[in-house]
Design an enzyme around this catalytic site. Structure first.
Site, mmCIF file in Angstrom:
data_model
loop_
_atom_site.group_PDB
_atom_site.id
_atom_site.type_symbol
_atom_site.label_atom_id
_atom_site.label_comp_id
_atom_site.label_asym_id
_atom_site.label_seq_id
_atom_site.Cartn_x
_atom_site.Cartn_y
_atom_site.Cartn_z
ATOM 1 N N LYS A 1 37.203 38.037 38.374
ATOM 2 C CA LYS A 1 38.452 37.458 38.193
ATOM 3 C C LYS A 1 39.573 38.424 38.157
ATOM 4 O O LYS A 1 40.653 38.267 38.797
ATOM 5 C CB LYS A 1 38.471 36.828 36.663
ATOM 6 C CG LYS A 1 37.334 35.761 36.465
ATOM 7 C CD LYS A 1 37.584 35.199 34.894
ATOM 8 C CE LYS A 1 36.998 36.269 34.023
ATOM 9 N NZ LYS A 1 35.503 36.488 34.273
ATOM 10 N N GLN B 1 36.086 35.557 30.482
ATOM 11 C CA GLN B 1 34.686 34.937 30.264
ATOM 12 C C GLN B 1 34.269 33.996 31.311
ATOM 13 O O GLN B 1 34.961 33.997 32.625
ATOM 14 C CB GLN B 1 34.481 34.073 28.953
ATOM 15 C CG GLN B 1 34.586 35.341 27.813
ATOM 16 C CD GLN B 1 35.849 35.769 27.336
ATOM 17 O OE1 GLN B 1 36.689 35.229 27.086
ATOM 18 N NE2 GLN B 1 35.876 37.058 27.276
ATOM 19 N N ASP C 1 32.385 37.791 34.743
ATOM 20 C CA ASP C 1 32.059 38.894 35.387
ATOM 21 C C ASP C 1 31.914 38.378 36.884
ATOM 22 O O ASP C 1 31.377 38.958 37.695
ATOM 23 C CB ASP C 1 30.879 39.631 35.026
ATOM 24 C CG ASP C 1 30.876 40.339 33.660
ATOM 25 O OD1 ASP C 1 32.184 40.413 33.297
ATOM 26 O OD2 ASP C 1 29.847 40.449 33.059
ATOM 27 N N GLY D 1 36.371 42.325 30.627
ATOM 28 C CA GLY D 1 36.328 43.468 31.257
ATOM 29 C C GLY D 1 36.521 43.072 32.754
ATOM 30 O O GLY D 1 35.789 42.641 33.369
ATOM 31 N N HIS D 2 37.906 43.237 33.074
ATOM 32 C CA HIS D 2 38.277 42.877 34.464
ATOM 33 C C HIS D 2 38.596 43.990 35.527
ATOM 34 O O HIS D 2 39.531 44.678 35.100
ATOM 35 C CB HIS D 2 39.472 41.993 34.438
ATOM 36 C CG HIS D 2 39.191 40.482 33.504
ATOM 37 N ND1 HIS D 2 40.200 39.640 33.452
ATOM 38 C CD2 HIS D 2 38.207 40.152 33.056
ATOM 39 C CE1 HIS D 2 39.645 38.596 32.871
ATOM 40 N NE2 HIS D 2 38.514 38.893 32.515
HETATM 41 P P1 GDP Z 1 35.584 39.839 35.894
HETATM 42 O O1 GDP Z 1 35.186 40.004 34.564
HETATM 43 O O2 GDP Z 1 35.380 38.394 36.203
HETATM 44 O O3 GDP Z 1 37.117 40.443 36.368
HETATM 45 O O4 GDP Z 1 34.619 40.449 36.648
HETATM 46 P P2 GDP Z 1 34.136 42.260 36.291
HETATM 47 O O5 GDP Z 1 35.183 43.033 36.682
HETATM 48 O O6 GDP Z 1 33.477 42.429 34.942
HETATM 49 O O7 GDP Z 1 32.878 42.255 37.464
HETATM 50 C C1 GDP Z 1 33.089 42.198 38.590
HETATM 51 C C2 GDP Z 1 32.494 43.335 39.275
HETATM 52 O O8 GDP Z 1 32.215 43.302 40.782
HETATM 53 C C3 GDP Z 1 33.368 44.461 39.307
HETATM 54 O O9 GDP Z 1 32.694 45.574 39.313
HETATM 55 C C4 GDP Z 1 34.159 44.597 40.632
HETATM 56 O O10 GDP Z 1 34.808 45.894 41.347
HETATM 57 C C5 GDP Z 1 33.010 44.012 41.589
HETATM 58 N N1 GDP Z 1 33.453 43.218 42.924
HETATM 59 C C6 GDP Z 1 34.336 42.359 42.901
HETATM 60 N N2 GDP Z 1 34.436 41.711 44.048
HETATM 61 C C7 GDP Z 1 33.283 42.198 44.733
HETATM 62 C C8 GDP Z 1 32.691 41.821 45.894
HETATM 63 O O11 GDP Z 1 33.293 40.827 46.885
HETATM 64 N N3 GDP Z 1 31.614 42.726 46.176
HETATM 65 C C9 GDP Z 1 31.168 43.567 45.697
HETATM 66 N N4 GDP Z 1 30.311 44.380 46.028
HETATM 67 N N5 GDP Z 1 31.796 43.827 44.221
HETATM 68 C C10 GDP Z 1 32.832 43.103 43.916
HETATM 69 P P1 IMO Z 2 34.856 38.676 31.528
HETATM 70 O O1 IMO Z 2 36.205 38.077 31.080
HETATM 71 C C1 IMO Z 2 30.526 38.442 30.503
HETATM 72 C C2 IMO Z 2 29.312 37.284 26.539
HETATM 73 C C3 IMO Z 2 28.650 38.255 25.662
HETATM 74 C C4 IMO Z 2 27.832 37.424 24.757
HETATM 75 C C5 IMO Z 2 28.758 36.132 24.592
HETATM 76 C C6 IMO Z 2 29.450 36.048 23.167
HETATM 77 O O2 IMO Z 2 34.712 40.010 31.736
HETATM 78 O O3 IMO Z 2 34.144 37.772 32.175
HETATM 79 P P2 IMO Z 2 31.568 37.465 22.223
HETATM 80 O O4 IMO Z 2 31.899 39.088 22.068
HETATM 81 O O5 IMO Z 2 32.697 36.895 23.153
HETATM 82 O O6 IMO Z 2 31.349 36.850 21.139
HETATM 83 O O7 IMO Z 2 30.346 37.433 22.961
HETATM 84 O O8 IMO Z 2 29.843 36.110 25.602
HETATM 85 N N1 IMO Z 2 30.949 37.697 27.070
HETATM 86 C C7 IMO Z 2 30.806 37.999 28.438
HETATM 87 N N2 IMO Z 2 30.002 38.036 29.581
HETATM 88 N N3 IMO Z 2 31.966 38.440 30.792
HETATM 89 C C8 IMO Z 2 32.843 38.484 29.814
HETATM 90 O O9 IMO Z 2 33.793 38.475 30.032
HETATM 91 C C9 IMO Z 2 32.301 38.321 28.546
HETATM 92 N N4 IMO Z 2 32.901 38.234 27.243
HETATM 93 C C10 IMO Z 2 31.857 37.685 26.255
HETATM 94 O O10 IMO Z 2 28.032 39.139 26.378
HETATM 95 O O11 IMO Z 2 26.800 36.922 25.583
HETATM 96 MG MG MG Z 3 33.983 41.385 33.302
#
Ligand code: GDP
Ligand code: IMO
Ligand code: MG
Length: 422
Positions: A19, A225, A16, A43-44
């Protein structure tokens, strides 16, 4: 980016990091975007032109019409969830079938894998991993046990192969006395998903990617991840089940190590973790709550609260080492706008022992901090480095010195536009 090379964008902490946003931002510079690990546990989030998408299995390069997107052999795919995700994009007007190719070697997540995920978690008592419940662990276990089903399997005698694996799962579930489940509806949708997948190019993507490289094309490998959730290098057993680190790019796409050029390591200006497992920088106080609130740190997949804390240099140095990170990407600096002082974890301590190198097990360690002044200025509207408040520039310079890698991209807001190249 160098032509004929693979660059990787890897989450280097607990996932999270942002990415999705950065892959989407980078896509215009590449010919191919490919996911090499994980599945719908990811979840991207991507935000542009007032629209928001959360991608799970589909690469974040999908919005750029001219680019090929690949779900690589190192991924696991749930046909029903994939169908739902793809249909959402189609409903939004993106004709994705011509530009999305799926490896025939990627493994399938069956409905019974998800039941097994729940059953294994239930059996773990208080040592639960806190998985996303998407069947990731059981699907990769079957891959390693050499009984899994692959995308290529849908091309011949699929029903029979499906039934055999499902029966195997049902037997395990009976042995675990986990029999109170009903997948009838889910299974129907899943089979519909299998049919739906046939409209995509199911190919030997490993050959396809290498052909592209030979033609001088550039590939961006999109991590899922984070490094500390890697099956080998993460905080085992509180990890996911795939190779999320740089080595996973080679095995998960079928590209040779010497094709890899730049490795972008992405992290947030503070720390988060979802699920269980040790997290030395975790804050249980008001500061942790403030980070969660301002950073909207609630899971994109499960909606769970993300655990929050200050940035962790011990973890970052370890991940930089494991991945050979050449460039750092710092996200969400704007979340720290209000703080008077900002803490940075520079070491861990347990009793009298102080370590700066990632221990075998971080359980029981506490964070040791240094303090830096906050900038107390809103960053989100800033588009050029020269407009950074001095304390923010000082924070970046401090991190670069500590981590010995350049932070070449800084993100100050969720929108595609709020991205600054240095
Ligand atoms: P990922 O799994 O690595 O793609 O990241 P996620 O989408 O799960 O979580 C990143 C969250 O931070 C999302 O809700 C994005 O919209 C938000 N986000 C990304 N870059 C920034 C930033 O520079 N500032 C803020 N405030 N939010 C951001
Ligand atoms: P992105 O790509 C954050 C965590 C789960 C749990 C552990 C194992 O959005 O960054 P799983 O379902 O993979 O067997 O869960 O890994 N986890 C993540 N945490 N971002 C993710 O993906 C994750 N994918 C798995 O919360 O602790
Ligand atoms: Mg994510």
């Amino acid at each position: 980016m160098t032509k004929g090379k693979v660059d990787a964008l890897l989450g280097i902490v607990f996932g999270d990091e942002g990415k999705g946003k950065v892959v989407d931002f980078f896509t215009p510079r590449y010919d191919v975007v490919a996911r090499f690990a994980g599945g719908p546990n990811a979840g991207h989030t991507i935000i542009f032109d007032g629209k928001k998408f959360v991608l799970r299995s589909i690469p974040s390069g999908i919005f750029d019409e001219g680019k090929t997107n690949i779900i690589g052999n190192g991924c696991v795919i749930a046909p029903d969830l994939f169908m739902a995700e793809a249909r959402e994009l189609e409903a939004a007007g993106y004709d994705i079938a011509p530009r999305l190719h799926i490896s025939r070697r990627a493994h399938l997540i069956l409905p019974t894998h998800r039941v097994l995920d729940r059953a294994y978690e239930a059996a773990k008592g208080k040592n639960k991993v806190g998985t996303t419940g998407k069947g990731i662990g059981p699907a990769y276990s079957d891959k390693a046990a050499r009984v899994g089903l692959r995308v290529g399997d849908i091309e011949e005698n699929f029903e029979e192969k499906y039934r055999a694996l499902k029966e195997r799962h049902e037997q395990i579930l009976r042995d675990l006395h986990y029999t109170d489940y009903d997948i009838a509806e889910e299974e129907k949708l899943w089979m519909e998903g299998v049919e739906y997948m046939r409209r995509f190019k199911l190919s030997n993507t490993e050959a396809e990617i290498n052909r592209a490289l030979t033609e001088g094309k550039s590939v961006l490998a999109e991590g899922a991840q984070g490094s500390l959730l890697d099956i080998d290098h993460g905080t085992y057993p509180f990890v996911s089940s795939s190779s999320t680190t740089a080595g996973g790019v080679c095995t998960g796409l079928g590209v040779a190590p010497n094709t890899i050029d730049r490795v972008f390591g992405i992290f947030k200006a503070y720390s988060t973790r979802v699920g269980s497992g040790p997290f030395p920088v975790e804050l249980f106080d008001e500061t942790g709550e403030t980070l969660r609130r301002i950073g909207h740190e609630y899971g994109a997949v499960t909606g769970r609260n993300r655990r929050c804390g200050w940035i962790d240099l011990v973890a970052l140095k370890y991940a930089i080492m494991i991945n050979g990170v050449t460039d750092l990407v710092m996200m969400k600096g704007d979340v720290l706008d209000e703080f008077e002082t900002i803490k940075v974890c520079t070491a861990y301590k347990k009793g009298d022992e102080v370590v700066t190198e990632m221990p075998y097990d971080t359980e029981g360690y506490e964070a040791v901090y240094e303090e830096l002044p906050g900038w107390q200025t809103p960053l989100t509207e800033i588009r050029e480095e020269k407009d950074f408040p001095p304390a923010f520039s000082a924070y970046i310079a401090y991190l670069e010195k500590q981590l010995a890698v350049r932070i070449s991209i800084v993100s100050v807001g969720p929108d595609r536009e709020a991205t600054i190249i240095r």
